[in-house]
Scaffold this motif. Structure first.
Motif, short mmCIF file in Angstrom:
data_model
loop_
_atom_site.label_atom_id
_atom_site.label_comp_id
_atom_site.label_asym_id
_atom_site.label_seq_id
_atom_site.Cartn_x
_atom_site.Cartn_y
_atom_site.Cartn_z
N HIS A 121 0.82 -1.22 0.00
CA HIS A 121 0.00 0.00 0.00
C HIS A 121 0.85 1.28 0.00
CE1 HIS A 121 -3.23 -2.70 2.02
NE2 HIS A 121 -3.23 -2.84 0.71
N SER A 122 2.13 1.16 0.36
CA SER A 122 3.02 2.33 0.39
C SER A 122 3.64 2.64 -0.96
CB SER A 122 4.14 2.11 1.42
OG SER A 122 3.63 1.93 2.71
N LEU A 123 3.54 1.71 -1.90
CA LEU A 123 4.24 1.85 -3.19
C LEU A 123 3.88 3.11 -3.98
CD1 LEU A 123 4.25 -1.86 -4.46
CD2 LEU A 123 6.19 -0.53 -3.62
N PRO A 124 2.60 3.52 -4.04
CA PRO A 124 2.29 4.71 -4.84
C PRO A 124 3.01 5.98 -4.39
CG PRO A 124 0.29 3.48 -4.34
CD PRO A 124 1.39 2.88 -3.52
N ALA A 125 3.46 6.02 -3.13
CA ALA A 125 4.15 7.21 -2.62
C ALA A 125 5.47 7.46 -3.34
CB ALA A 125 4.39 7.06 -1.12
N PHE A 126 6.00 6.43 -4.00
CA PHE A 126 7.29 6.56 -4.67
C PHE A 126 7.15 6.77 -6.18
CE2 PHE A 126 7.89 4.29 -0.73
CZ PHE A 126 8.93 5.00 -0.16
N GLY A 127 5.94 7.11 -6.60
CA GLY A 127 5.73 7.48 -8.00
C GLY A 127 5.79 6.30 -8.95
N VAL A 128 6.21 6.57 -10.18
CA VAL A 128 6.35 5.62 -11.30
C VAL A 128 5.07 4.83 -11.58
CG1 VAL A 128 8.84 5.44 -11.07
CG2 VAL A 128 7.42 3.75 -9.89
N GLY A 129 3.95 5.30 -11.07
CA GLY A 129 2.66 4.73 -11.44
C GLY A 129 2.32 3.39 -10.86
N ARG A 130 2.90 3.01 -9.74
CA ARG A 130 2.57 1.73 -9.13
C ARG A 130 1.18 1.79 -8.51
NH1 ARG A 130 7.08 -1.22 -9.57
NH2 ARG A 130 9.11 -0.22 -9.32
N SER A 131 0.44 0.69 -8.58
CA SER A 131 -0.96 0.69 -8.16
C SER A 131 -1.15 0.69 -6.65
CB SER A 131 -1.69 -0.52 -8.76
OG SER A 131 -1.17 -1.73 -8.21
N GLY A 132 -0.25 0.04 -5.92
CA GLY A 132 -0.37 0.01 -4.46
C GLY A 132 -1.41 -0.96 -3.94
#
Length: 379
Positions: free
Chosen positions: A248-259
């Motif tokens: 769930h934290s992945l979108p915070a780092f950009g590059v369009g990850r869904s999270g």
């Protein structure tokens, strides 16, 4: 008795070549590392991208977060980074007068050397010496191999993967599973050593069908191999109330990850085709997207084309390793993630034009390393 004598002869031959093996690996590693050092010097001609995270070339981007976690613990959104690497940085920093950077650099260099040594031993089960040496050369000079000596998890994770497979081939599945547990505490895809080890166990024991023997070993493999990921999930649940916070934290780092939302490959491919049509050619995003798409396609094509030539346990792990990141909706960082898909490099080591391929790898290694060290996102 004949079988025991044969095994003894093989073991003696194996240990006799160990000294030469170590010398070869150290020699190639030293040449490669000096090559990266000279690239670092020459990279000064590229304008510095001051918007990147970090103030040290080999510790930018993700490296900043790993060092920060090691020193201060998890902060907001940093749960996307698995805990074992920063834990080791902090633990070993005592040996380096609490210098976290030196501690982390020691870990990545030592891990890579160990991984290369056991790569040699692992591949020696199935391939002649010449192929293994070509594998080492192609692997080390792959265009994104500089991540192995950056403050990233690539070296540590690779070491765990290769050690686990090597121990499994030596029929030590308990220790192989313990190492796999460390891998699953280092990166999410480490959990996919679990099906690979189960398959390897079956392949080596399919002629000995004892229910109790199978059940006990399978339970051990499942529990130990998943222990790292399970422990991290439990920690996130107890401390933050979200066992999947690392996703769930992945979108915070950009590059369009869904999270969290699963996005299938056709949608990802469509997204990249749109990038190629709409993004200007000289924009930094275009060549990076092209690199991601081409390397992903090449590796997947090679795996599929040579599916019958690759040991099944290696193939299972490789397919999971290459496909899992795409479920987040992007191929971002794929050029780095592919480093662990080692069967592809074995296939390339048997390629007729491997010398030309090595030359091409070196050219792109120079370009990508130089831009990474100057603060431009590569993978």
């Amino acid at each position: 008795k004949k079988q025991q004598k044969k095994q003894l002869r093989l073991m003696k031959k194996f240990w006799k070549t160990d000294k030469n093996t170590i010398l070869f690996i150290v020699k190639v590693f030293t040449i490669w590392r000096l090559f990266l050092f000279f690239i670092e010097i020459l990279s000064g001609i590229i304008p510095l991208n001051r918007g990147y995270l970090g103030s040290l070339p080999w510790a930018n981007f993700d490296g900043v977060h790993y060092l920060h976690i090691a020193q201060y613990g998890y902060q907001t959104y940093e749960q996307a980074f698995f805990p074992l690497f920063p834990f080791l940085i902090k633990s070993l920093s005592i040996l380096f007068i609490n210098n976290y950077l030196i501690s982390s650099l020691f870990i990545v260099h030592a891990s890579l050397l160990i991984a290369l040594l056991f790569f040699y031993k692992l591949l020696a089960f199935d391939f002649e010496d010449k192929i293994v040496k070509w594998f080492i050369a192609l692997f080390l000079f792959f265009p994104t191999s500089f991540f192995f000596v950056s403050i990233y998890t690539e070296s540590l994770f690779l070491m765990f993967v290769i050690l686990s497979f090597y121990l499994a081939r030596k029929k030590n599945f308990i220790l192989a599973s313990v190492i796999a547990g460390f891998a699953s505490a280092t990166k999410l895809v480490g959990i996919f050593l679990l099906p690979a080890l189960i398959l390897e166990f079956y392949l080596q024991n399919k002629d000995r069908i004892y229910l109790k023997f199978y059940i006990l070993n399978l339970i051990s493999i499942i529990v130990l191999s998943s222990s790292g990921l399970v422990a991290y999930i439990f920690y996130l649940w107890k401390v933050y109330g979200d066992p999947l916070l690392f996703i769930h934290s992945l979108p915070a780092f950009g590059v369009g990850r869904s999270g969290g939302e699963v996005i299938f490959l056709p949608q990802v491919i469509f997204r990249y085709l749109k990038i190629f049509i709409t993004v200007p050619f000289f924009n930094h995003d275009f060549p990076i997207a092209l690199l991601e798409f081409n390397l992903f396609s090449m590796f997947l094509f090679i795996l599929i084309l040579n599916i019958k030539k690759i040991r099944l346990s290696y193939l299972i792990f490789s397919i999971f390793a290459i496909m899992t990141p795409t479920l987040s909706g992007t191929l971002s960082s794929i050029p780095r993630y592919l480093l662990v898909v080692f069967p592809v490099f074995v296939i390339l080591a048997q390629y007729k034009y491997k010398k030309a391929l090595l030359g091409l790898f070196i050219i792109f290694l120079i370009i990508l390393t130089a831009f990474f060290l100057r603060g431009y996102f590569i993978a």
